[in-house]
Design an enzyme around this catalytic site. Sequence first.
Site, mmCIF file in Angstrom:
data_model
loop_
_atom_site.group_PDB
_atom_site.id
_atom_site.type_symbol
_atom_site.label_atom_id
_atom_site.label_comp_id
_atom_site.label_asym_id
_atom_site.label_seq_id
_atom_site.Cartn_x
_atom_site.Cartn_y
_atom_site.Cartn_z
ATOM 1 N N MET A 83 0.838 -1.177 0.000
ATOM 2 C CA MET A 83 0.000 0.000 0.000
ATOM 3 C C MET A 83 0.877 1.232 0.000
ATOM 4 O O MET A 83 1.251 1.730 1.047
ATOM 5 C CB MET A 83 -0.911 0.009 1.215
ATOM 6 C CG MET A 83 -1.959 -1.027 1.125
ATOM 7 S SD MET A 83 -3.303 -0.657 2.207
ATOM 8 C CE MET A 83 -3.924 -2.303 2.371
ATOM 9 N N PRO A 84 1.250 1.690 -1.165
ATOM 10 C CA PRO A 84 2.112 2.858 -1.210
ATOM 11 C C PRO A 84 1.366 4.160 -0.916
ATOM 12 O O PRO A 84 0.237 4.364 -1.337
ATOM 13 C CB PRO A 84 2.650 2.860 -2.639
ATOM 14 C CG PRO A 84 1.742 1.999 -3.414
ATOM 15 C CD PRO A 84 1.053 1.083 -2.467
ATOM 16 N N HIS A 85 2.052 5.011 -0.178
ATOM 17 C CA HIS A 85 1.610 6.396 0.019
ATOM 18 C C HIS A 85 2.774 7.277 -0.369
ATOM 19 O O HIS A 85 3.910 7.050 0.062
ATOM 20 C CB HIS A 85 1.216 6.685 1.467
ATOM 21 C CG HIS A 85 0.943 8.147 1.678
ATOM 22 N ND1 HIS A 85 -0.221 8.743 1.247
ATOM 23 C CD2 HIS A 85 1.699 9.132 2.199
ATOM 24 C CE1 HIS A 85 -0.171 10.039 1.538
ATOM 25 N NE2 HIS A 85 0.991 10.298 2.113
#
Length: 79
Positions: free
Chosen positions: A1-3
């Site tokens: 889950m990239p931010h």
Amino acid sequence: MPHLTLKLASGRSEAVKQQLAEAFTRDLVEIAGAEPGQVSIAIEDVDIQDWRRLVYEPIVAPVLPVLYKQPGYGSEDLL
């Protein structure tokens, strides 16, 4: 889950910011294997006069040795 938090010198239009968010999302999906719904992106405007104090000194300079892409400027080049 990239931010991803992207700090930009102030002055880019909302259209440009949207294009950047879409491009980063596409690349994260294609390259990192993320699902589009897993990606979140924040874009923060920083006044160029504040760049050294708010971005370079606290965020960039401490991690220069491990940056995958280093800036082409140094602290002495900033206002």
